[in-house]
Scaffold this active site. Structure first.
Site, PDB file in Angstrom:
ATOM      1  N   ASP A 190       0.856  -1.185   0.000  1.00  0.00           N
ATOM      2  CA  ASP A 190       0.000   0.000   0.000  1.00  0.00           C
ATOM      3  C   ASP A 190       0.894   1.237   0.000  1.00  0.00           C
ATOM      4  OD1 ASP A 190      -2.119   1.714   0.159  1.00  0.00           O
ATOM      5  OD2 ASP A 190      -2.687   1.210   2.210  1.00  0.00           O
ATOM      6  N   ASP A 233      -2.792   2.520  -6.105  1.00  0.00           N
ATOM      7  CA  ASP A 233      -1.789   2.596  -5.043  1.00  0.00           C
ATOM      8  C   ASP A 233      -1.701   1.369  -4.148  1.00  0.00           C
ATOM      9  OD1 ASP A 233      -4.235   2.986  -3.864  1.00  0.00           O
ATOM     10  OD2 ASP A 233      -3.616   4.692  -2.636  1.00  0.00           O
ATOM     11  N   GLU A 234      -2.371   0.287  -4.495  1.00  0.00           N
ATOM     12  CA  GLU A 234      -2.250  -0.914  -3.665  1.00  0.00           C
ATOM     13  C   GLU A 234      -2.484  -2.169  -4.496  1.00  0.00           C
ATOM     14  OE1 GLU A 234      -5.246  -1.578  -0.641  1.00  0.00           O
ATOM     15  OE2 GLU A 234      -6.569  -0.110  -1.584  1.00  0.00           O
TER      16      GLU A 234
END
Length: 356
Positions: free
Chosen positions: A11, A106-107
């Site tokens: 993350d 983003d993850e």
């Protein structure tokens, strides 16, 4: 329960804001808020850690963020650039494994059980990925390492920013017992309030309840929570995952006849759906309303819009129209749901970082 998999959840830390602070030295060390003009209706997409100290967080109205952080720097952001950086991060992941399940820009989940570098330790893989991202891209990431996706995702949030948390199979139940139930997957505001009324605040509290009692009180969420707190969860990382719909539903504690309550629920759902669509970089064209009556009869109605949208107000208006056409107060409602389907990626120039 299969505990043989080695799964990492990566993350990125305050991703959009961190990219901007990396690229613009004048933003470094300052409260940066991605979300547009605070004098207009909008929502915070993300913010820097400096802004979070003032209580600002994602999905908050920008006007509220401005009140909490009057010296905050508000910008619209550059989604095309964030996508480019996300692809660079994905390329780093691919040096270690092809079994990558992205959740958003983003993850992502990575299955490194049999990684390309032959590394035996998933912890070492996670640490090396963190170091590579920082060295090559100047960004920090947090990581959770465990044997299933649920625990890995919780763990990645444990030592932010730039932290790494490892949960071995024999440590899983003790780890989950200390976690607030609000951190468990699927526990939103309504479920959290129900759990609070039941005296369930942590995993340890949750574990005291039988499977049957949790199902009786929380329905399908009860079944999921019973499994999750015991470390039983899906551990298959799906590299071909492609979200076909985004939705939200709730079962009322008491059956509802009041249209105003139903419409209020739809507005809350529309905001949640908008938030999720923005995070997924998608918009949809078909709005689906789901109603379940007190006798458990379930109906679904759908409306296809003239254009794609991820705007909460447009989604709500469509759902409210379906509600007015479908429900005349003839019987009380037990469950209401709102889903947006027929999704496709948003063109960069049309992506809404601003919400309601």
């Amino acid at each position: 329960m299969d505990t043989s998999r080695k799964i990492i959840h990566i993350d990125m830390d305050a991703f959009y804001a961190s990219v901007e602070q990396r690229d613009h030295p004048e933003f470094r060390g300052k409260p940066l808020i991605i979300g547009g003009d605070p004098n207009k209706r909008g929502v915070v997409a993300t913010c820097s850690y400096e802004a979070r100290k003032f209580g600002v967080h994602s999905a908050m109205p920008t006007r509220q963020a401005a009140k909490l952080c009057p010296n905050g720097i508000f910008i619209h952001g550059n989604m095309a650039h964030y996508v480019e950086v996300s692809n660079q991060i994905r390329e780093i992941f691919s040096r270690y494994t092809d079994i990558i399940e992205p959740l958003s820009l983003d993850e992502a989940y990575l299955d490194v059980t049999e990684n390309k570098k032959g590394m035996k330790s998933a912890t070492m893989v996670a640490r090396e990925i963190q170091q590579t991202i920082y060295r090559e891209l100047g960004l920090t990431a947090s990581a959770g390492v465990s044997f299933n996706k649920f625990i890995a995702k919780i763990a990645s949030d444990f030592k932010k920013p730039a932290g790494i948390t490892v949960v071995a199979p024999e440590e899983a139940e003790a780890f989950l017992e200390q976690i607030p139930v609000t951190k468990f997957y699927g526990v939103g505001k309504v479920t959290a309030e129900k759990l609070h009324r039941l005296g369930i605040e942590t995993g340890a509290d949750l574990k005291k309840w039988s499977e049957w009692d949790l199902i009786r009180e929380l329905h399908k969420h009860g079944y999921q929570l019973y499994r999750h707190v015991r470390g039983r969860s899906n551990n298959i990382v799906n590299p071909h995952r492609d979200r076909k719909s985004v939705g939200k539903e709730t079962t009322f504690e008491f059956n509802v006849l009041d249209n105003r309550i139903l419409e209020q629920s739809l507005m809350k759902f529309a905001k949640k759906v908008e938030e999720r669509l923005i995070k997924l970089q998608k918009h949809g064209k078909t709005v689906v309303l789901k109603l379940r009556y007190s006798d458990f009869t379930t109906i679904t109605k759908r409306l296809t819009l003239n254009e794609y949208t991820n705007d909460a107000n447009q989604i709500y208006q469509a759902a409210a129209l379906l509600l007015r056409e479908s429900y005349k107060g003839q019987d009380s409602i037990r469950l209401i749901g709102l889903t947006v389907t027929n999704l496709k990626p948003v063109y960069f120039e049309n992506l809404r970082l601003e919400g309601l």
